[in-house]
Design an enzyme around this catalytic site. Structure first.
Site, PDB file in Angstrom:
ATOM      1  N   ARG A  85      -9.639  15.687   6.502  1.00  0.00           N
ATOM      2  CA  ARG A  85     -10.490  16.090   5.361  1.00  0.00           C
ATOM      3  C   ARG A  85     -11.856  16.557   5.831  1.00  0.00           C
ATOM      4  O   ARG A  85     -12.420  16.007   6.766  1.00  0.00           O
ATOM      5  CB  ARG A  85     -10.689  14.900   4.411  1.00  0.00           C
ATOM      6  CG  ARG A  85      -9.447  14.502   3.676  1.00  0.00           C
ATOM      7  CD  ARG A  85      -9.698  13.275   2.810  1.00  0.00           C
ATOM      8  NE  ARG A  85      -8.639  12.302   3.017  1.00  0.00           N
ATOM      9  CZ  ARG A  85      -8.768  10.992   2.833  1.00  0.00           C
ATOM     10  NH1 ARG A  85      -9.916  10.484   2.442  1.00  0.00           N
ATOM     11  NH2 ARG A  85      -7.745  10.187   3.047  1.00  0.00           N
ATOM     12  N   GLY A  96     -13.533   3.057  14.508  1.00  0.00           N
ATOM     13  CA  GLY A  96     -14.714   2.189  14.626  1.00  0.00           C
ATOM     14  C   GLY A  96     -14.459   0.961  15.477  1.00  0.00           C
ATOM     15  O   GLY A  96     -15.323   0.510  16.228  1.00  0.00           O
ATOM     16  N   GLY A 144      -9.672   1.998  12.506  1.00  0.00           N
ATOM     17  CA  GLY A 144      -9.047   2.434  13.761  1.00  0.00           C
ATOM     18  C   GLY A 144     -10.011   2.993  14.795  1.00  0.00           C
ATOM     19  O   GLY A 144      -9.997   2.578  15.957  1.00  0.00           O
ATOM     20  N   HIS A 202     -12.444   2.932  -0.247  1.00  0.00           N
ATOM     21  CA  HIS A 202     -12.439   1.958   0.860  1.00  0.00           C
ATOM     22  C   HIS A 202     -13.260   0.719   0.475  1.00  0.00           C
ATOM     23  O   HIS A 202     -13.742  -0.003   1.349  1.00  0.00           O
ATOM     24  CB  HIS A 202     -13.049   2.521   2.154  1.00  0.00           C
ATOM     25  CG  HIS A 202     -12.232   3.567   2.850  1.00  0.00           C
ATOM     26  ND1 HIS A 202     -12.818   4.590   3.578  1.00  0.00           N
ATOM     27  CD2 HIS A 202     -10.899   3.749   2.957  1.00  0.00           C
ATOM     28  CE1 HIS A 202     -11.879   5.360   4.100  1.00  0.00           C
ATOM     29  NE2 HIS A 202     -10.692   4.871   3.724  1.00  0.00           N
ATOM     30  N   ARG A 239      -2.414  -2.031  -3.632  1.00  0.00           N
ATOM     31  CA  ARG A 239      -3.635  -1.254  -3.428  1.00  0.00           C
ATOM     32  C   ARG A 239      -3.549   0.013  -4.275  1.00  0.00           C
ATOM     33  O   ARG A 239      -2.598   0.780  -4.145  1.00  0.00           O
ATOM     34  CB  ARG A 239      -3.776  -0.883  -1.953  1.00  0.00           C
ATOM     35  CG  ARG A 239      -4.982  -0.015  -1.729  1.00  0.00           C
ATOM     36  CD  ARG A 239      -5.028   0.511  -0.321  1.00  0.00           C
ATOM     37  NE  ARG A 239      -6.234   1.292  -0.126  1.00  0.00           N
ATOM     38  CZ  ARG A 239      -6.284   2.435   0.555  1.00  0.00           C
ATOM     39  NH1 ARG A 239      -5.204   2.916   1.124  1.00  0.00           N
ATOM     40  NH2 ARG A 239      -7.410   3.075   0.677  1.00  0.00           N
ATOM     41  N   ASP A 280      -5.825  12.753  15.835  1.00  0.00           N
ATOM     42  CA  ASP A 280      -5.897  11.418  16.424  1.00  0.00           C
ATOM     43  C   ASP A 280      -6.963  11.379  17.512  1.00  0.00           C
ATOM     44  O   ASP A 280      -6.930  12.183  18.444  1.00  0.00           O
ATOM     45  CB  ASP A 280      -4.535  11.034  16.999  1.00  0.00           C
ATOM     46  CG  ASP A 280      -4.523   9.572  17.395  1.00  0.00           C
ATOM     47  OD1 ASP A 280      -5.245   9.203  18.348  1.00  0.00           O
ATOM     48  OD2 ASP A 280      -3.807   8.792  16.749  1.00  0.00           O
ATOM     49  N   PHE A 281      -7.890  10.444  17.391  1.00  0.00           N
ATOM     50  CA  PHE A 281      -9.032  10.409  18.318  1.00  0.00           C
ATOM     51  C   PHE A 281      -8.638  10.101  19.753  1.00  0.00           C
ATOM     52  O   PHE A 281      -9.368  10.462  20.674  1.00  0.00           O
ATOM     53  CB  PHE A 281     -10.099   9.425  17.814  1.00  0.00           C
ATOM     54  CG  PHE A 281     -11.121  10.111  16.957  1.00  0.00           C
ATOM     55  CD1 PHE A 281     -10.757  10.701  15.759  1.00  0.00           C
ATOM     56  CD2 PHE A 281     -12.444  10.215  17.368  1.00  0.00           C
ATOM     57  CE1 PHE A 281     -11.678  11.363  14.981  1.00  0.00           C
ATOM     58  CE2 PHE A 281     -13.381  10.878  16.595  1.00  0.00           C
ATOM     59  CZ  PHE A 281     -12.999  11.451  15.398  1.00  0.00           C
ATOM     60  N   ARG A 282      -7.502   9.430  19.936  1.00  0.00           N
ATOM     61  CA  ARG A 282      -7.089   9.162  21.318  1.00  0.00           C
ATOM     62  C   ARG A 282      -6.713  10.466  22.012  1.00  0.00           C
ATOM     63  O   ARG A 282      -7.123  10.733  23.135  1.00  0.00           O
ATOM     64  CB  ARG A 282      -5.904   8.191  21.343  1.00  0.00           C
ATOM     65  CG  ARG A 282      -6.322   6.772  21.025  1.00  0.00           C
ATOM     66  CD  ARG A 282      -5.170   5.939  20.562  1.00  0.00           C
ATOM     67  NE  ARG A 282      -4.724   6.368  19.220  1.00  0.00           N
ATOM     68  CZ  ARG A 282      -3.956   5.645  18.432  1.00  0.00           C
ATOM     69  NH1 ARG A 282      -3.514   4.481  18.837  1.00  0.00           N
ATOM     70  NH2 ARG A 282      -3.613   6.085  17.246  1.00  0.00           N
ATOM     71  N   ASN A 330       0.880  -1.181   0.000  1.00  0.00           N
ATOM     72  CA  ASN A 330       0.000   0.000   0.000  1.00  0.00           C
ATOM     73  C   ASN A 330       0.909   1.220   0.000  1.00  0.00           C
ATOM     74  O   ASN A 330       1.460   1.610   1.018  1.00  0.00           O
ATOM     75  CB  ASN A 330      -0.889  -0.036   1.251  1.00  0.00           C
ATOM     76  CG  ASN A 330      -1.874   1.112   1.286  1.00  0.00           C
ATOM     77  OD1 ASN A 330      -1.812   2.031   0.474  1.00  0.00           O
ATOM     78  ND2 ASN A 330      -2.780   1.062   2.237  1.00  0.00           N
ATOM     79  N   GLU A 338      -7.825  -5.195   5.079  1.00  0.00           N
ATOM     80  CA  GLU A 338      -7.741  -4.920   3.643  1.00  0.00           C
ATOM     81  C   GLU A 338      -6.623  -5.719   2.989  1.00  0.00           C
ATOM     82  O   GLU A 338      -6.743  -6.123   1.843  1.00  0.00           O
ATOM     83  CB  GLU A 338      -7.521  -3.410   3.431  1.00  0.00           C
ATOM     84  CG  GLU A 338      -8.775  -2.605   3.743  1.00  0.00           C
ATOM     85  CD  GLU A 338      -8.521  -1.120   3.950  1.00  0.00           C
ATOM     86  OE1 GLU A 338      -8.001  -0.765   5.033  1.00  0.00           O
ATOM     87  OE2 GLU A 338      -8.823  -0.334   3.056  1.00  0.00           O
ATOM     88  N   ASN A 353     -12.032   0.715  17.851  1.00  0.00           N
ATOM     89  CA  ASN A 353     -11.400   0.958  19.153  1.00  0.00           C
ATOM     90  C   ASN A 353     -12.031   2.030  20.028  1.00  0.00           C
ATOM     91  O   ASN A 353     -11.638   2.166  21.175  1.00  0.00           O
ATOM     92  CB  ASN A 353      -9.935   1.354  18.935  1.00  0.00           C
ATOM     93  CG  ASN A 353      -9.148   0.240  18.288  1.00  0.00           C
ATOM     94  OD1 ASN A 353      -9.086  -0.861  18.819  1.00  0.00           O
ATOM     95  ND2 ASN A 353      -8.565   0.507  17.127  1.00  0.00           N
TER      96      ASN A 353
HETATM   97  P1  ADP Z   1      -5.928   4.642   8.178  1.00  0.00           P
HETATM   98  O1  ADP Z   1      -7.043   5.353   7.487  1.00  0.00           O
HETATM   99  O2  ADP Z   1      -4.651   5.400   8.198  1.00  0.00           O
HETATM  100  O3  ADP Z   1      -5.789   3.179   7.807  1.00  0.00           O
HETATM  101  P2  ADP Z   1      -6.782   3.602  10.751  1.00  0.00           P
HETATM  102  O4  ADP Z   1      -7.942   2.797  10.316  1.00  0.00           O
HETATM  103  O5  ADP Z   1      -5.573   2.886  11.224  1.00  0.00           O
HETATM  104  O6  ADP Z   1      -6.391   4.700   9.692  1.00  0.00           O
HETATM  105  O7  ADP Z   1      -7.287   4.577  11.912  1.00  0.00           O
HETATM  106  C1  ADP Z   1      -6.403   5.463  12.514  1.00  0.00           C
HETATM  107  C2  ADP Z   1      -7.133   6.270  13.536  1.00  0.00           C
HETATM  108  O8  ADP Z   1      -7.796   5.410  14.470  1.00  0.00           O
HETATM  109  C3  ADP Z   1      -6.174   7.070  14.396  1.00  0.00           C
HETATM  110  O9  ADP Z   1      -5.936   8.325  13.868  1.00  0.00           O
HETATM  111  C4  ADP Z   1      -6.932   7.199  15.687  1.00  0.00           C
HETATM  112  O10 ADP Z   1      -7.685   8.386  15.639  1.00  0.00           O
HETATM  113  C5  ADP Z   1      -7.902   6.055  15.701  1.00  0.00           C
HETATM  114  N1  ADP Z   1      -7.620   5.115  16.798  1.00  0.00           N
HETATM  115  C6  ADP Z   1      -6.738   4.105  16.816  1.00  0.00           C
HETATM  116  N2  ADP Z   1      -6.773   3.470  18.004  1.00  0.00           N
HETATM  117  C7  ADP Z   1      -7.695   4.097  18.754  1.00  0.00           C
HETATM  118  C8  ADP Z   1      -8.201   3.932  20.087  1.00  0.00           C
HETATM  119  N3  ADP Z   1      -7.750   2.975  20.879  1.00  0.00           N
HETATM  120  N4  ADP Z   1      -9.159   4.778  20.494  1.00  0.00           N
HETATM  121  C9  ADP Z   1      -9.623   5.747  19.711  1.00  0.00           C
HETATM  122  N5  ADP Z   1      -9.192   5.954  18.445  1.00  0.00           N
HETATM  123  C10 ADP Z   1      -8.250   5.149  17.978  1.00  0.00           C
END
Ligand code: ADP
Length: 384
Positions: free
Chosen positions: A227, A318, A316, A166, A77, A268-270, A11, A370, A320
């Protein structure tokens, strides 16, 4: 030999290259890696050629020799397949040339993937290279969903339609959801919410997608990490006229400095969660805008489908973030969505149900994969 065959999935993005060596039969990943910050500064890898060589060195360090390990294909990809490419496609010089022409439709996304294909073909000339397109799954969406209501001749001349992205993930997750429920996918109506750095939603009836949130490019739809998702298109010309921003400036802003990052300074959602907990108003607003948009799409797709059996969260965020899942469907009991809060909160890594047992609509968390889907698509394309 069967059972031991491997597919290398690549990818290749503008500044990063992810790879995974997958055993398509068992679904196991034998090795994987992520080379970041390509070409960004003097200390990083300078280009995609160097990045792929680095990947091969990392594999060699793990004791994997790609010439002798049973590699049967390399799967690439590719974000945009346009109207031409909607099946996994064996790459040769002519098809690479056709893909190059398509880069006009996806100038931000396709060139790095093409670069990856070129470099990988040079380094691994004896195995077939197969391109798998993010748009493929959505190729046959109903015209009512795929068509933008703009001047028809302009749209035809410039191949403007809703392509959707996606797709590999939406297809994989919908298949896994059916498998989890032990029901044939053909008989299910599903909503898939892929929430990662890039986010998209889809409505799927049987095995056919009938709508999706991303459009001509991956900019449309949900609010994402950087975005904007849906905006009034007049904002572009307004900024051009009034703010002296060129179209490229506006496009860069919408893709790289908007979304959750643009509103809060954090993508980053964390960390966004920590900021909200410490009382950061901008972070709270960013989160609220993200959730509001997500709920709008859920509502829209419930109506588009008429009846929905299952809603799956993936990627990520969805997979976590239980708070996002809770807030996305809070108060929708009358529409048939009843979450079990304890199930939603209890972690776990595999596919799992988070709705209450009596919920008319089943809500699932389904980890996407994926790379595995691409590896299996490669095997299918080769008839192997
Ligand atoms: P990509 O589109 O780069 O493949 P991912 O599907 O890996 O992205 O998602 C990345 C995002 O997931 C991170 O930016 C973060 O916001 C979120 N994320 C990852 N782990 C957690 C977690 N434990 N809690 C909340 N958000 C998370």
């Amino acid at each position: 030999m069967a059972g031991n065959r491997l597919v290398l999935v690549i990818n290749s993005g503008s500044s990063s290259l992810k790879y995974q060596l997958v055993e398509p039969d068992s679904g196991e990943a034998q090795a994987s890696g992520h080379i970041e910050r390509i070409g960004e500064d003097a200390s990083s890898v300078p280009d995609h050629d160097a990045a792929l060589r680095r990947a091969f060195e990392e594999l060699a360090r793990d004791g994997i020799d790609l010439r002798t390990c049973g590699l049967v294909a390399v799967g690439h990809r590719v974000v945009h397949g346009g109207n031409e490419f909607y099946r996994p496609t064996l790459m040769d010089d002519a098809r690479i040339a056709a893909l190059e022409k398509l880069s006009e439709l996806a100038p931000l996304h396709n060139p790095p993937a093409l670069k990856g294909i070129e470099v990988a073909r040079t380094l691994l000339p004896d195995v077939p290279h197969v391109a798998v397109f993010d748009t493929a799954f959505f190729h046959d969406m109903p015209p009512a969903a795929a068509t933008y209501a703009i001047d028809r001749q302009v749209a035809e001349r410039w191949q403007i339609r809703r392509y959707g992205f996606h797709g590999t993930s939406h297809r994989y997750v919908s298949e896994q959801a059916a498998a989890f429920l032990d029901r044939p996918a053909g008989g299910l109506k599903q909503i898939v919410l892929h929430l990662g750095n890039g986010s998209s939603a889809s409505a799927i009836a049987g095995t056919r997608p009938i709508d999706t949130s991303m459009g001509l490019t991956p900019l449309e739809g949900l609010v994402m990490g950087t975005r904007s998702g849906d905006i009034d298109p007049s904002i572009v010309s307004y900024l051009w006229h009034r703010a002296d921003m060129g179209v490229d400036d506006v496009e860069t802003m919408l893709n790289e400095r908007s979304g959750v990052l643009g509103l809060s300074g954090e993508r980053d959602f964390r960390r966004l969660r920590e900021m909200i907990e410490s009382g950061d108003g901008a972070a709270q607003l960013a989160y609220s805008v993200f959730i509001h948009r997500l709920r709008k799409y859920i509502g829209a797709y419930l109506a588009v489908l008429g009846h929905t059996d299952v809603i799956s969260f993936t990627a990520g965020i969805g997979e976590n973030d239980p708070a996002v899942r809770r807030d996305a469907v809070a108060g929708l009991e009358e529409l048939g969505i009843v979450l079990d809060q304890r199930r939603n909160l209890s972690g776990g890594r595999g596919a799992r149900q988070i709705s209450a047992d009596g919920s008319p609509i089943v809500v699932l968390v389904i980890p996407t994969n994926e790379e595995l889907a691409i590896a299996r698509d490669c095997i299918g394309a080769l008839g192997a």
